[in-house]
Design a protein around this motif. Sequence first.
Motif, PDB file in Angstrom:
ATOM      1  N   TYR A   1       5.961  -2.964 -10.415  1.00  0.00           N
ATOM      2  CA  TYR A   1       7.125  -2.102 -10.612  1.00  0.00           C
ATOM      3  C   TYR A   1       8.075  -2.707 -11.648  1.00  0.00           C
ATOM      4  CZ  TYR A   1       4.961  -0.650  -6.326  1.00  0.00           C
ATOM      5  OH  TYR A   1       4.021  -0.248  -5.410  1.00  0.00           O
TER       6      TYR A   1
ATOM      7  N   GLY B   1       8.061   7.800  -5.646  1.00  0.00           N
ATOM      8  CA  GLY B   1       9.326   7.201  -5.258  1.00  0.00           C
ATOM      9  C   GLY B   1      10.511   7.739  -6.030  1.00  0.00           C
TER      10      GLY B   1
ATOM     11  N   LEU C   1       4.700   4.595  -5.721  1.00  0.00           N
ATOM     12  CA  LEU C   1       4.723   3.518  -4.739  1.00  0.00           C
ATOM     13  C   LEU C   1       3.381   3.425  -4.036  1.00  0.00           C
ATOM     14  CD1 LEU C   1       6.339   1.391  -3.067  1.00  0.00           C
ATOM     15  CD2 LEU C   1       6.893   3.255  -1.484  1.00  0.00           C
TER      16      LEU C   1
ATOM     17  N   HIS D   1      -0.936   6.755  -2.873  1.00  0.00           N
ATOM     18  CA  HIS D   1       0.407   6.352  -3.261  1.00  0.00           C
ATOM     19  C   HIS D   1       1.349   7.534  -3.075  1.00  0.00           C
ATOM     20  CE1 HIS D   1      -1.647   7.859  -6.956  1.00  0.00           C
ATOM     21  NE2 HIS D   1      -0.520   8.579  -7.050  1.00  0.00           N
TER      22      HIS D   1
ATOM     23  N   ASP E   1       1.764   2.901  -1.087  1.00  0.00           N
ATOM     24  CA  ASP E   1       2.348   2.909   0.260  1.00  0.00           C
ATOM     25  C   ASP E   1       1.362   2.655   1.394  1.00  0.00           C
ATOM     26  OD1 ASP E   1       0.923   5.271   0.410  1.00  0.00           O
ATOM     27  OD2 ASP E   1       2.689   6.577   0.412  1.00  0.00           O
TER      28      ASP E   1
ATOM     29  N   ASN F   1       3.836   3.287 -13.770  1.00  0.00           N
ATOM     30  CA  ASN F   1       5.155   2.654 -13.703  1.00  0.00           C
ATOM     31  C   ASN F   1       5.517   1.893 -14.973  1.00  0.00           C
ATOM     32  OD1 ASN F   1       5.464   3.634 -11.111  1.00  0.00           O
ATOM     33  ND2 ASN F   1       4.868   1.711 -10.114  1.00  0.00           N
TER      34      ASN F   1
END
Length: 288
Positions: free
Chosen positions: A155, A221, A226, A218, A228, A193
């Motif tokens: 990120y 976000g 993200l 994912h 997850d 990202n």
Amino acid sequence: MRSAADPQQALKPRESRVGFGLRPKHYREILERGIRADFAEATSENFLGRGGRAHAVLERVRNDRPIALHGVSLSIGGTDPLNQAYLAELRALSEHVDALSVSDHLCFGTFRGHYAHDLWPLPYTEEALQHVVSRVHEVQAKLGRRILLENVSSYVEYRASALSEWEFLNEVAARAECGILLDLNNVFVSAHNLGFSAHEYLNGIAPARVEQMHLAGHSDGGGFLLDDHGSPVTLEVWQLYERALARFGARKSQDRRQPVGDLARDATHRVEGGQRILRNERGCPGDQ
């Protein structure tokens, strides 16, 4: 004993298998109903130095299928000394279950004796590269076997980085003579990202080093994706998996997301989806 310094072991063809993550929440259901998978992947830390139900489950599973061990606390890129007690326990566990593979993440997660319980990316510099390679050699010597390193989802990135992530991962694997566990969802998430091409990433990875692949989902976000561990594998990631198979050939593949809902129905669908793609049948599971 598996040699930690045998480059031919890293380059020999790998048998194609589709596996599934072994999660504590679903021990009972997995044992009662079983899963249509070729192997189970267990989080190493869940079984280190523990008896009771956890080890009873592990013993039951290993009677039916091979077990791959996947760790989260090695902190191979950290500056703290490697945890020798952890390595000793991990070696004992891997030998006890005759582990199909032992893997962890190319990242750091410790600082001055504190565990962050997170997987932080590294600066991709020559200094970091030498540091990681040295630690991988030490880990492989302690375990008496080669390990696999997995790319993490990112990120942020470092201004100091002089290499791309895939160049860094390639160099670590080549210099340390370890394998790569390629997480395709992490490639997709990081590419989105940080603004690079997921296809360029795959094209930059040496096929001979890839021994295992991860699939996961994912979530959005809001301005970033993200990883997850709970969302379904997306169509885009399934398509990336097909592209990876075309480049790297069949490898051990595992759906690593945390199962929710009806494990027997949902997980079986995902495993069968991976097996279908390995058999080169038409259609991605995400199309259904």
